[in-house]
Design a protein around this motif. Structure first.
Motif, PDB file in Angstrom:
ATOM      1  N   GLU A 127       0.814  -1.218   0.000  1.00  8.56           N
ATOM      2  CA  GLU A 127       0.000   0.000   0.000  1.00  8.56           C
ATOM      3  C   GLU A 127       0.850   1.272   0.000  1.00  8.56           C
ATOM      4  OE1 GLU A 127      -2.450  -3.250   1.830  1.00  8.56           O
ATOM      5  OE2 GLU A 127      -0.374  -2.584   1.936  1.00  8.56           O
ATOM      6  N   THR A 128       2.055   1.187   0.559  1.00  6.78           N
ATOM      7  CA  THR A 128       2.921   2.366   0.629  1.00  6.78           C
ATOM      8  C   THR A 128       4.131   2.264  -0.297  1.00  6.78           C
ATOM      9  OG1 THR A 128       4.284   1.468   2.435  1.00  6.78           O
ATOM     10  CG2 THR A 128       2.284   2.678   3.054  1.00  6.78           C
ATOM     11  N   SER A 151      -2.355   3.914   5.958  1.00  7.63           N
ATOM     12  CA  SER A 151      -2.049   4.632   4.723  1.00  7.63           C
ATOM     13  C   SER A 151      -3.309   5.128   4.016  1.00  7.63           C
ATOM     14  CB  SER A 151      -1.235   3.750   3.775  1.00  7.63           C
ATOM     15  OG  SER A 151      -1.991   2.616   3.366  1.00  7.63           O
ATOM     16  N   ASN A 152      -4.436   4.480   4.284  1.00 10.40           N
ATOM     17  CA  ASN A 152      -5.684   4.884   3.630  1.00 10.40           C
ATOM     18  C   ASN A 152      -6.710   5.474   4.586  1.00 10.40           C
ATOM     19  OD1 ASN A 152      -5.571   4.141   0.694  1.00 10.40           O
ATOM     20  ND2 ASN A 152      -4.966   2.181   1.574  1.00 10.40           N
ATOM     21  N   TYR A 153      -6.410   5.464   5.873  1.00  5.74           N
ATOM     22  CA  TYR A 153      -7.372   5.965   6.847  1.00  5.74           C
ATOM     23  C   TYR A 153      -7.457   7.496   6.785  1.00  5.74           C
ATOM     24  CZ  TYR A 153      -9.726   6.845  11.282  1.00  5.74           C
ATOM     25  OH  TYR A 153     -10.605   7.280  12.245  1.00  5.74           O
ATOM     26  N   ARG A 154      -8.677   7.999   6.610  1.00  5.63           N
ATOM     27  CA  ARG A 154      -8.946   9.448   6.562  1.00  5.63           C
ATOM     28  C   ARG A 154      -8.087  10.137   5.499  1.00  5.63           C
ATOM     29  NH1 ARG A 154     -12.696  11.956   7.972  1.00  5.63           N
ATOM     30  NH2 ARG A 154     -12.236  13.219   9.812  1.00  5.63           N
ATOM     31  N   ASN A 155      -7.900   9.428   4.397  1.00  5.67           N
ATOM     32  CA  ASN A 155      -7.073   9.946   3.307  1.00  5.67           C
ATOM     33  C   ASN A 155      -7.934  10.770   2.362  1.00  5.67           C
ATOM     34  OD1 ASN A 155      -5.161  10.439   1.368  1.00  5.67           O
ATOM     35  ND2 ASN A 155      -5.242   8.383   0.491  1.00  5.67           N
ATOM     36  N   GLU A 156      -8.276  11.957   2.815  1.00  6.80           N
ATOM     37  CA  GLU A 156      -9.037  12.859   1.977  1.00  6.80           C
ATOM     38  C   GLU A 156      -8.581  14.291   2.250  1.00  6.80           C
ATOM     39  OE1 GLU A 156     -10.940  12.705   5.861  1.00  6.80           O
ATOM     40  OE2 GLU A 156     -10.866  11.064   4.426  1.00  6.80           O
ATOM     41  N   GLY A 214      -1.367  11.765   1.907  1.00 10.04           N
ATOM     42  CA  GLY A 214      -2.001  10.828   0.996  1.00 10.04           C
ATOM     43  C   GLY A 214      -1.603   9.422   1.418  1.00 10.04           C
ATOM     44  N   THR A 215      -1.201   8.590   0.460  1.00  7.04           N
ATOM     45  CA  THR A 215      -0.690   7.261   0.803  1.00  7.04           C
ATOM     46  C   THR A 215       0.836   7.258   0.901  1.00  7.04           C
ATOM     47  OG1 THR A 215      -0.651   6.617  -1.537  1.00  7.04           O
ATOM     48  CG2 THR A 215      -2.645   6.077  -0.279  1.00  7.04           C
ATOM     49  N   SER A 266      -8.420  -6.785   9.264  1.00  8.55           N
ATOM     50  CA  SER A 266      -8.083  -6.953   7.847  1.00  8.55           C
ATOM     51  C   SER A 266      -8.430  -8.356   7.370  1.00  8.55           C
ATOM     52  CB  SER A 266      -6.594  -6.682   7.621  1.00  8.55           C
ATOM     53  OG  SER A 266      -5.793  -7.692   8.200  1.00  8.55           O
TER      54      SER A 266
END
Length: 269
Positions: A117-118, A155-160, A182-183, A266
């Motif tokens: 993911e990263t 890496s994707n949590y609250r990615n906005e 971001g990520t 997960s």
């Protein structure tokens, strides 16, 4: 060691065994990926009269089920001794060299986890003798840094939006501080947190070094927040956007380490 009645080790291939190593202790959980009600977690602190490998050998010899053929066996190493290397620069044969470039002093067996993911590898080490013992006595174990259990989710949590996120996890008299834009991974470190202001000092240092904005960027807290309330209260006063990460916890357990909970979630998702 006591196990609940709904865990039948005669059918161990139905379960996952997850072992977690910290500097002065050992824990394990046994669970079923098919049945959420099947879950057992247990901790054991090490005797100060024995070495780490001596303590673990004693536990394994006293309890005869760790060598059973489980569906999956995972060993999570909780330690500040890790570093990150972008996948583009990673060479397995140079893992030891890459590790010692950032982590000084003698090292044990250097292991690595690719966090796809990263796009980073996390390199970490484990005592050679202990690594060899676990490989001999566990059924095809997979080894993970505790940070490799956190990064895929974080890496994707609250990615906005156009802001950085700083994740602070309190655990095992340590604090792990991980930052993303971001990520993209900005930094990932684990510090001791035994003294009163140790955690706060290191968190503040990360915020300064990564040029985080206390008015716009996000701080996400997790782990043992109750015992670190003085630190978290101070952070809430200093930083405008603060959240708590609250992964689902198996029934009957008030709190478990964040890396275990995120690994469980997960699997279930």
């Amino acid at each position: 060691m006591f196990l609940p009645e709904n865990i039948d080790l005669a059918q161990s291939e139905k379960y996952t065994l997850s072992i977690r190593l910290i500097p002065d202790g050992f824990s394990f959980c046994i669970y079923s990926t098919a049945d959420r009600s099947v879950f057992h977690y247990q901790e054991k602190r090490f005797s100060k009269t024995l070495s780490q490998i001596g303590n673990i050998e004693k536990i394994f010899f006293e309890v005869n089920f760790f060598s059973h053929p489980f569906q999956k066996v995972e060993v999570t190493v909780v330690s500040p001794r890790y570093t990150t290397v972008p996948d583009a620069y990673f060479e397995k044969k140079r893992a030891g060299e890459l590790f010692t470039f950032n982590i000084h002093g003698e090292h044990g067996k250097v292991l690595n986890n690719l966090v796809s993911e990263t796009g980073y590898h996390i390199l970490f080490d484990l005592d050679e003798e202990l690594y060899s013992f676990l490989c001999r006595n566990l059924w095809n174990p997979a080894f993970y840094s505790h940070q490799a259990r956190l990064h895929p989710f974080l890496s994707n949590y609250r990615n906005e939006g156009n802001r950085k996120r700083c994740f602070v996890d309190f655990h095992d008299e340590m604090v792990s501080v991980t930052c993303f834009y971001g990520t993209r991974l900005l930094s990932s470190n684990t510090y001791p947190a035994r003294e009163r202001y140790e955690a706060l000092f290191n968190i503040a240092n990360v915020w300064e070094h990564q040029s985080l904005d206390q008015n716009t960027d996000l701080l996400v807290l997790s782990g043992n927040l109750r015992e670190n309330s003085e630190s978290t209260d101070t952070l809430r006063r200093l930083i405008r956007n603060v959240e708590e990460l609250k992964p689902d916890t198996p029934n009957g357990y008030l709190s478990l380490p964040t890396d275990i909970l995120l690994a469980l979630n997960s699997v279930e998702s």
